[in-house]
Design a protein around this motif. Structure first.
Motif, short mmCIF file in Angstrom:
data_model
loop_
_atom_site.label_atom_id
_atom_site.label_comp_id
_atom_site.label_asym_id
_atom_site.label_seq_id
_atom_site.Cartn_x
_atom_site.Cartn_y
_atom_site.Cartn_z
N LEU A 111 1.59 8.71 -1.18
CA LEU A 111 0.05 8.68 -1.09
C LEU A 111 -0.25 8.09 -2.79
O LEU A 111 -1.00 7.23 -2.65
CB LEU A 111 -0.35 9.98 -1.10
CG LEU A 111 -0.66 10.69 0.36
CD1 LEU A 111 -1.14 12.17 0.35
CD2 LEU A 111 -1.44 9.90 1.22
N ILE A 112 0.41 8.29 -3.70
CA ILE A 112 0.18 7.81 -4.97
C ILE A 112 0.61 6.38 -5.05
O ILE A 112 -0.10 5.63 -5.64
CB ILE A 112 1.14 8.70 -6.07
CG1 ILE A 112 0.65 10.09 -6.24
CG2 ILE A 112 1.12 8.01 -7.54
CD1 ILE A 112 1.51 11.00 -7.25
N LYS A 113 1.69 5.99 -4.23
CA LYS A 113 1.85 4.57 -4.14
C LYS A 113 1.54 3.84 -2.84
O LYS A 113 1.85 2.64 -2.58
CB LYS A 113 3.47 4.48 -4.26
CG LYS A 113 4.37 5.28 -5.13
CD LYS A 113 4.11 4.31 -6.53
CE LYS A 113 4.79 3.35 -6.65
NZ LYS A 113 4.82 2.25 -7.97
N ALA A 114 0.39 4.19 -2.59
CA ALA A 114 -0.23 3.81 -1.20
C ALA A 114 -0.46 2.33 -1.20
O ALA A 114 -0.10 1.53 -0.47
CB ALA A 114 -1.36 4.73 -0.71
N ARG A 115 -1.18 1.86 -2.49
CA ARG A 115 -1.49 0.49 -2.55
C ARG A 115 -0.20 -0.25 -2.66
O ARG A 115 -0.11 -1.32 -2.29
CB ARG A 115 -2.49 0.26 -3.93
CG ARG A 115 -2.87 -1.07 -4.25
CD ARG A 115 -3.92 -1.27 -5.51
NE ARG A 115 -5.07 -0.14 -5.00
CZ ARG A 115 -6.29 -0.55 -5.88
NH1 ARG A 115 -6.13 -0.85 -7.11
NH2 ARG A 115 -7.12 0.50 -5.62
N TRP A 116 0.64 0.28 -3.30
CA TRP A 116 2.00 -0.76 -3.54
C TRP A 116 2.46 -0.86 -2.18
O TRP A 116 3.12 -1.73 -1.85
CB TRP A 116 3.00 0.30 -4.38
CG TRP A 116 4.46 -0.35 -4.63
CD1 TRP A 116 4.73 -1.28 -5.52
CD2 TRP A 116 5.43 0.01 -4.07
NE1 TRP A 116 5.94 -1.61 -5.32
CE2 TRP A 116 6.42 -0.78 -4.52
CE3 TRP A 116 5.77 1.03 -3.01
CZ2 TRP A 116 7.75 -0.51 -4.15
CZ3 TRP A 116 7.19 1.27 -2.47
CH2 TRP A 116 8.08 0.45 -2.90
#
Length: 332
Positions: free
Chosen positions: A251-256
């Motif tokens: 979720l923290i790296k969703a944009r990545w």
């Protein structure tokens, strides 16, 4: 002096293609996710008192879709058997064919409550197909070039995926089989996680392949569910904590993960989230507190909002003839 024709010559007639000549395996991961969603909703009838009809309707619909997709792929294989191996050589095909076999295991799990005999037949067929797939991949890894041996999250589907079989095999009473599969796939999952972490430290993942990272959530979730079902709730809790940590990282790296935009590989987002919801519900039912009940409910809502739209878009690509080209599916 020649006269200029009034009309240009007609374009060449495109070569005729046979029906299902290029059926893409990439249609199976979202179907796999829909099966997981249906089983998560079935568990929700026990966890939250939800109507069982929701799960029955979803599982019935996805079963029909799955059977059609299997027939379509087998029709391609019948026309030229070599396409199975060719599809296994590319990443989307490898993930898709593994998802086809694993979906069969989830179908068997959904059938247990209706017919144990039919569930055993479906489970045996799915296991046989997955064994064939895994052995073919092992042979290619041993005999192929070194660059083809790079570990990817798809290895979880190809080799650790056998952990899904106890979901049907446990109520069928397969005894020692379930114990052996659990510990063998546990060890394999640890190996794949370890190598993947080392590779992430050394180099970045190309943007188009980043959605596959979500697959790392699936083995933690399924191993935890099977551990609870086998009477090892403490181990299931440990897997639950690991699954929460993996999901938080995703979720923290969703944009990545989504920077390359929508693609057929977004099918990898579907089944891990459904499996996570099921594990959280299992831990809540095991008496580990309302926090897991809340997490399971939130994951179920998220999966319900996310999985069907992804599946719909990928199925549309298949129906329009775009999915095979985008995933470089083999042609019979």
């Amino acid at each position: 002096m020649s006269k200029t024709p009034h009309f240009p010559p007609p374009p060449p007639i495109p070569p005729k293609t046979r029906l299902f000549q290029r059926t893409p395996p990439a249609m199976f991961p979202p179907i796999f996710g829909l099966f997981g969603l249906g089983l998560a909703w079935r568990r929700a009838s026990e966890t939250y008192g939800m109507p069982s009809g929701i799960a029955d309707m979803l599982l019935g619909g996805v079963t029909l879709l799955y059977l059609f997709a299997v027939v379509a792929y087998l029709a391609k294989v019948v026309q030229r058997p070599g396409v199975f191996h060719e599809d296994l050589r590319i990443l989307p095909g490898r993930a898709g064919l593994a998802a086809m076999m694993l979906s069969g295991m989830l179908l068997a799990s959904s059938l247990v409550v209706y017919s144990t005999a039919l569930a055993q037949v479906v489970l045996a067929l799915a296991l046989g197909g997955h064994v064939l797939l895994a052995l073919t991949l092992v042979r290619d890894l041993v005999t192929g070039p070194e660059e083809a041996r790079v570990v990817t999250p798809v290895w979880h589907l190809s080799f650790v995926g056998f952990i899904l079989s106890p979901l049907a095999a446990l109520p069928l009473g397969w005894g020692i089989y379930n114990v052996g599969v659990f510990w063998a796939t546990f060890a394999l999952a640890v190996v794949v996680w370890g190598i993947s972490i080392r590779q992430l430290i050394k180099r970045d993942v190309p943007p188009p392949l980043r959605p596959l990272m979500a697959i790392h959530l699936a083995p933690a979730s399924v191993l935890g569910t099977v551990a609870v079902l086998m009477g090892m709730p403490q181990l299931g809790l440990a897997f639950g904590v690991l699954a929460i940590a993996i999901l938080a990282g995703l979720l923290i790296k969703a944009r990545w993960l989504t920077t390359a935009g929508f693609s057929p590989l977004w099918g990898a987002f579907t089944f891990p989230l459904a499996a996570f919801s099921t594990l959280m519900q299992m831990l809540a039912l095991a008496g580990y507190g309302d926090v897991f009940r809340i997490l399971g409910g939130l994951a179920l809502v998220g999966a319900t909002l996310m999985i069907p739209p992804i599946a719909w878009k990928i199925m549309q690509m298949w129906m329009k003839g775009m999915l095979a080209a985008k995933t470089n599916a083999a042609q019979a």
